[in-house]
Scaffold this active site. Structure first.
Site, mmCIF file in Angstrom:
data_model
loop_
_atom_site.group_PDB
_atom_site.id
_atom_site.type_symbol
_atom_site.label_atom_id
_atom_site.label_comp_id
_atom_site.label_asym_id
_atom_site.label_seq_id
_atom_site.Cartn_x
_atom_site.Cartn_y
_atom_site.Cartn_z
ATOM 1 N N HIS A 1 0.913 -1.289 0.086
ATOM 2 C CA HIS A 1 0.564 -0.504 0.009
ATOM 3 C C HIS A 1 0.561 1.285 -0.140
ATOM 4 C CE1 HIS A 1 -4.248 -1.913 2.124
ATOM 5 N NE2 HIS A 1 -2.904 -2.959 0.733
ATOM 6 N N CYS B 1 -6.208 1.538 5.284
ATOM 7 C CA CYS B 1 -6.524 0.240 5.723
ATOM 8 C C CYS B 1 -6.257 0.124 7.224
ATOM 9 C CB CYS B 1 -6.252 -0.621 4.617
ATOM 10 S SG CYS B 1 -4.796 -0.747 5.184
ATOM 11 N N GLU C 1 0.758 4.278 1.265
ATOM 12 C CA GLU C 1 1.676 4.591 2.899
ATOM 13 C C GLU C 1 2.625 3.922 3.270
ATOM 14 O OE1 GLU C 1 -3.582 3.944 3.434
ATOM 15 O OE2 GLU C 1 -1.502 3.151 2.581
ATOM 16 N N CYS D 1 -2.271 -0.208 7.533
ATOM 17 C CA CYS D 1 -1.913 0.474 7.433
ATOM 18 C C CYS D 1 -1.772 1.388 8.789
ATOM 19 C CB CYS D 1 -2.115 1.550 5.500
ATOM 20 S SG CYS D 1 -1.314 0.408 3.933
#
Length: 160
Positions: free
Chosen positions: A85, A113, A87, A116
């Site tokens: 992801h 999410c 992040e 993250c």
């Protein structure tokens, strides 16, 4: 006409409004998202401290692996799990380059999410600015409990 008056006059003619810092960094996160290699969701992230960009990231495949856009998705319970992801990639990039993110803020095109969010919290990032709310309500509650600012950034002309 002095230089300051010329600038003010030019601003009045163009009608240009100077972007706030939140708008500026969110638009950079959106630009980072254009590098995403998973067409299910393009997400970008920018880590900032003292109005200075420390790191950027976007969601993409594990370094050296094929991209979802090229070979398809690795699905698990309706989620593509092939990508790292945005992040996480921004935090990893900062670490790889020896850049501390403690006390920084992160701008993300979609709210993080749960996994993250945990990475962000444990990295010492103190504020999360997101454009679009994405899925996980527990992030809101836990951010409040952990003292992490969580704020939606609206952008003129961009749906969120």
């Amino acid at each position: 006409m002095n230089e300051l008056m010329q600038m003010e006059s030019s601003k009045a003619v163009t009608g240009r409004k100077r972007a706030s810092w939140d708008e500026y960094f969110m638009r950079i996160a959106m630009q980072a998202a254009t590098r995403s290699t998973c067409d299910r969701k393009h997400v970008g992230a920018v880590i900032v401290r003292d109005k200075t960009i420390l790191s950027t990231g976007y969601n993409g495949s594990v370094r050296g692996m094929a991209h979802c856009d090229d070979v398809g998705h690795m699905m698990d319970n309706t989620h593509c799990i092939a990508t790292v992801h945005a992040e996480a990639n921004a935090i990893i990039q900062a670490a790889k380059n020896g850049t501390a993110v403690d006390g920084a803020s992160i701008y993300v095109t979609a709210s993080p999410c749960w996994n993250c969010f945990k990475l962000i919290a444990n990295s010492g990032i103190k504020a999360i600015y997101y454009h679009e709310f994405y899925r996980d309500e527990k992030v809101i509650k836990v951010a409040r409990e952990a003292g992490i600012e969580l704020k939606q950034v609206e952008l003129e002309g961009v749906a969120g």
